[in-house]
Design an enzyme around this catalytic site. Sequence first.
Site, short mmCIF file in Angstrom:
data_model
loop_
_atom_site.label_atom_id
_atom_site.label_comp_id
_atom_site.label_asym_id
_atom_site.label_seq_id
_atom_site.Cartn_x
_atom_site.Cartn_y
_atom_site.Cartn_z
CG HIS A 179 -2.23 -0.97 1.03
ND1 HIS A 179 -3.42 -0.42 0.65
CD2 HIS A 179 -2.36 -1.97 1.46
CE1 HIS A 179 -4.22 -1.51 0.59
NE2 HIS A 179 -3.48 -2.35 1.26
CE LYS B 94 4.59 6.25 10.83
NZ LYS B 94 5.42 5.24 10.69
NE ARG B 95 9.00 16.18 6.42
CZ ARG B 95 8.57 17.48 5.64
NH1 ARG B 95 7.16 17.70 5.81
NH2 ARG B 95 9.51 17.79 4.85
CE LYS C 190 -4.33 10.66 2.49
NZ LYS C 190 -4.92 9.84 1.53
CB THR D 46 -10.75 4.38 -1.65
OG1 THR D 46 -10.43 4.51 -0.27
CG2 THR D 46 -9.88 3.01 -2.09
CE LYS E 163 -14.54 5.70 0.55
NZ LYS E 163 -14.08 6.12 1.65
#
Length: 857
Positions: free
Chosen positions: A364, A587-588, A593, A699, A703
């Site tokens: 992942h 975390k860092r 994002k 994901t 959506k």
Amino acid sequence: MNFVTAGCLAGEDAASIAANLKYHVDYKPLFYPLKFESKQAYYAAAQSVRDHLVKRWNETFVHFQKQHPKHIHYLSMEFLQGRALTNAIGNMGLTDSYAQALKKLGHDLEKVAIQEPDAALGNGGLGRLASCFLDSLATLNYPAWGYGLRYKYGLFRQQITNEGQQEWPESWLEAGNPWEIPRFDVWYPIKFFGRVISSKSGKKKWVGGEDIRAVAYDLPIPGYKTKNTISLRLWSTTVAAEDFDLVSFNAGEHDKAGRAIYSAERICNILYPGDATPEGKLLRLKQQYTLCSASIQDMIARFKERSGSGFSWSKFSSKVAIQMNDTHPTLCVPELMRILVDIEGLAWEEAWKITQATVAYTNHTVLPEALEKWPLDLMQKLLPRHIEIIHRIDEEFIKTLITSGIDKGEIEKKILSMRVFENVALPESVKSSVPHQHGKDDDEFNPAPELVRMANLCVIAGHKVNGVAAIHSEIVKDEVFNDFYKLWPEKFQNKTNGVTPRRWMRFCNPELSKVITKYLGSEEWVAKTDQLARLKDMVDNKELIKDWAAAKRACKSKLAAYIKEQTGLVISPDSLFDTQASGFIVKRIHEYKRQLLNILGCIYRYKKMKEMSPKERKAKYVNRVTLFGGKAFATYWNAKRIVKLITDVGNTVNKDPDIGDLMKVIIVPDYNVSVAEILIPGSELSEQISTAGMEASGTSNMKFSMNGAVLIGTLDGANVEIREEVGEDNFFLFGAFAHEVANLRKERAEGKFEPDPRFIEAMDFIKSGAFGGYDYTPLLSTLEGNSGFGQGDYFLVGKDFPDYIECQEKVDEAYRDKERWTKMSIMNVAGSPKFSSDRTIHEYANEIWGIKPLPVP
Ligand SMILES: *Cc1c(COP(=O)(O)O)cnc(C)c1O
């Protein structure tokens, strides 16, 4: 009302269900008996629905045990289930009956359903993926089990104050969990610590140490429009009654008497306990081992029972498949080996063949620093026999490498980077085959830590390794595990993630679902999402456009009402609803994002608006509400500073009379599955703005798109495939590409670039105190100069900033044309069939697990 029959499982019509609900209220009271409010109605409804579930669940189990098909066992440290009631009655086709039955008793289904606390046994995407997969596995009639841990406390509850984020414990089990079936008949012994003894014949035995029990709690998972109902089996930890120290207790040493119990029970206290200390690391390893050991013992017990007199280990891997959701369940590998070799008496080679044929691994993350590694000494202490087994796996693997034809000059480097251990001396048996050994750090004062690389163990042991989006799987092959890919190209696959269209369309967005059903002529699309593609041919239909816009507006009104209730802020449903909502900033590495890019964009826009006349402002910008959802790990200060900055910007902008409805900035508190179910249908623009190459899949992008939000995003993760499916005209693309990132970082770290004046302007505006006196220097310094990883602007926020704000201007322009926008929205839904988890699960079933559907007659 006949309580005798009502108490038995009622029929599926409203009248029998009403009688059954009344029976549960009167005869299984959980509350003060004179009250029958929404909360009581929810618990009664849950118990009544559970009866229906249990019937199907029993039938499914019996059918599977008799037919003895191959089963998939999906192991995950996280399951983010959300609420169960609406989903369960929706999947079983009982929504109308329950709504009518509750109405007869004076209740409203929607109000009753929101009484349920979220089962938040996960952080975000990875856990929610596991839950979507279970829905699809049940719906598609695959023989399957989910396995996880039953954490006592879910993720914390988030409160937003003027100070930013505050955390409160989330006690989701406080009022009991009506959906779980405690299985006191299903438990397994789990051992920690102790030592290994050898018999004369060389057989190994693990003895002594701490013995606990893992007890099963089952959650029935109903499929949509099928009888099939599978299990999510969650393990809870305890000790045997005889381990309670009665002597100490009677001697007044109460703490001492309870020590063994507490030591066992705290394993399942919380998800991902802090692991900065050795005690924290040990607790996490205990969690991982508990999940793996209990689940494997359980699979083997059922395999033996199903096989009966036909039992043979040679058939195991044709009946049992195990999927490891990331590396947290890696200990499945040495645990299965230990049981096969030490307990079942198989030869190493045979056991290894079975293990390899059984387990597969899903990766992942593309970030090498995010791959799990455990200190060898800690694992040695906790799991001494498993470490012996891992040593042998490592040794055999090194021998494989030596004979694989790798160039002599390369071999040492390859062995050191690919083997299971890091900074551990090479096994004696291979030393003579390796020319120079720099494997072990020889600085005796500061030796490099000896580590176990869980991902390498997964790749070596698994028969398949998959990434979770096309671009991610390419990066897995070309970068993260490139050496392994060259050795075993056939192991590597892509399985683009998906989400269940039941929860994420049909049940959370009845408004849009009704419109889709009207134009497609039936509700078949809920199980066969391919049908949604037919909307493409209808995109110019004026009636559809009108109905679509009305449905979207209804969702926006619902969201606006929710925001008013939660925050007191009033927003207009005529504004553009622009949302960035996702999991946890832990975390860092999770700063990729880039919520910071979004808020900096808002800050720049606000500054420009303030510089304009009211007329200019109205001409250039559309009314926009920027919404954020997400939690920051309690001790991760930069993430909390981002939350604080968004709060400060909101407090300034939302009250500014010059701005009014032109701009609102809001954090929707306590983001979780249930909040997402309101936020996503109500959104029109979705921010999927990660640094290219860093989001494995995502994901929430799927959506949003399937609820008719248009994406503004980078070419990253599943965004790439979403853009392909919906068409490039229906996606706002910006930002650097993944293949450019390494060079850009280098340039910026070396200071070889001109910062964009607009970026400097936004930064200076914060520093001027425009949003209050809080000191943002530690946060802003990550974007400038050398900080964090030692490279300024590692996530390329400054780099992508100008492109981002220009792209946002295009969004404003597009939104002014309401019809054009609605068509873009329709095209997003029409392009979403690929992102159903049904498609993903079919691919796993056919290309990795080798399982077949088995519907219960
Ligand atoms: C889907 C979902 C996520 C995953 O979001 P990403 O943006 O893909 O990381 C996280 N949390 C919740 C509650 C979700 O429903």
